[in-house]
Design an enzyme around this catalytic site. Structure first.
Site, PDB file in Angstrom:
ATOM      1  N   CYS A   1       0.592  -1.223   0.072  1.00  0.00           N
ATOM      2  CA  CYS A   1       0.055   0.041   0.051  1.00  0.00           C
ATOM      3  C   CYS A   1       0.824   1.244   0.011  1.00  0.00           C
ATOM      4  O   CYS A   1       0.591   2.170  -0.699  1.00  0.00           O
ATOM      5  CB  CYS A   1      -0.714  -0.056   1.221  1.00  0.00           C
ATOM      6  SG  CYS A   1      -2.224  -1.374   1.143  1.00  0.00           S
ATOM      7  N   GLU A   2       1.800   1.349   0.596  1.00  0.00           N
ATOM      8  CA  GLU A   2       2.922   2.264   0.872  1.00  0.00           C
ATOM      9  C   GLU A   2       3.697   2.521  -0.634  1.00  0.00           C
ATOM     10  O   GLU A   2       3.440   3.757  -0.910  1.00  0.00           O
ATOM     11  CB  GLU A   2       3.895   2.100   1.850  1.00  0.00           C
ATOM     12  CG  GLU A   2       4.739   3.447   2.226  1.00  0.00           C
ATOM     13  CD  GLU A   2       5.586   3.310   3.612  1.00  0.00           C
ATOM     14  OE1 GLU A   2       6.334   4.111   3.590  1.00  0.00           O
ATOM     15  OE2 GLU A   2       5.157   2.335   4.227  1.00  0.00           O
TER      16      GLU A   2
END
Length: 150
Positions: A43-44
């Protein structure tokens, strides 16, 4: 799950600054980026990629909105840590995530831990013109394909 050609489901969620955001109030194209969870590696990487592409999206009159089931407070810390330059919306409870791309229940074997499936929707004039959803939370979206749609 919503598909290409479907009308977009309107919603109002709180962003990471505790401001209400209503989908139907945004003019131009909207890129909805559903992500499983703040502070996770994929997600980062995904949200930082969208962050780095924001000038291209802006030039195409497209607003990027990140959506997760995380609290607005987790989203705020995540946005600050990664210098995210678009709104991260809290779909606490998962209603919007469920309507759009779906959710993973009991994620990673944790009872009652529900997260949004990784998904991207492009909305124009109230209609979904692009829909991408993956069952595998480790897979990133096809960034070039999204740009071509815009």
């Amino acid at each position: 799950m919503l598909e290409k050609g479907s009308p977009a489901v309107d919603f109002e969620l709180v962003d990471h600054e505790l401001n209400k955001v209503r989908l139907s109030d945004i003019s131009g194209k909207v890129v909805l980026v559903f992500y499983p969870g703040a502070f996770t590696s994929v997600c980062e990487k995904e949200l930082c990629t969208f962050r780095d592409m924001i000038a291209k999206f802006n030039s195409m009159n497209a607003t990027v909105l990140g959506v997760s089931i995380d609290s607005p407070f987790a989203n705020k810390a995540f946005a600050e840590k990664n210098r995210i330059n678009f709104k991260l919306l809290s779909d606490f409870g998962g209603t919007v995530s469920q309507q759009y791309g779906g959710v993973h229940e009991n994620f990673i074997g944790i009872p009652n831990y529900t997260v949004a499936k990784r998904a991207v929707f492009v909305i124009e004039n109230g209609k979904i013109v692009y829909a991408w959803v993956t069952e595998n939370p480790g897979v990133e979206p096809p960034y070039e394909e999204i740009q071509k749609v815009l």
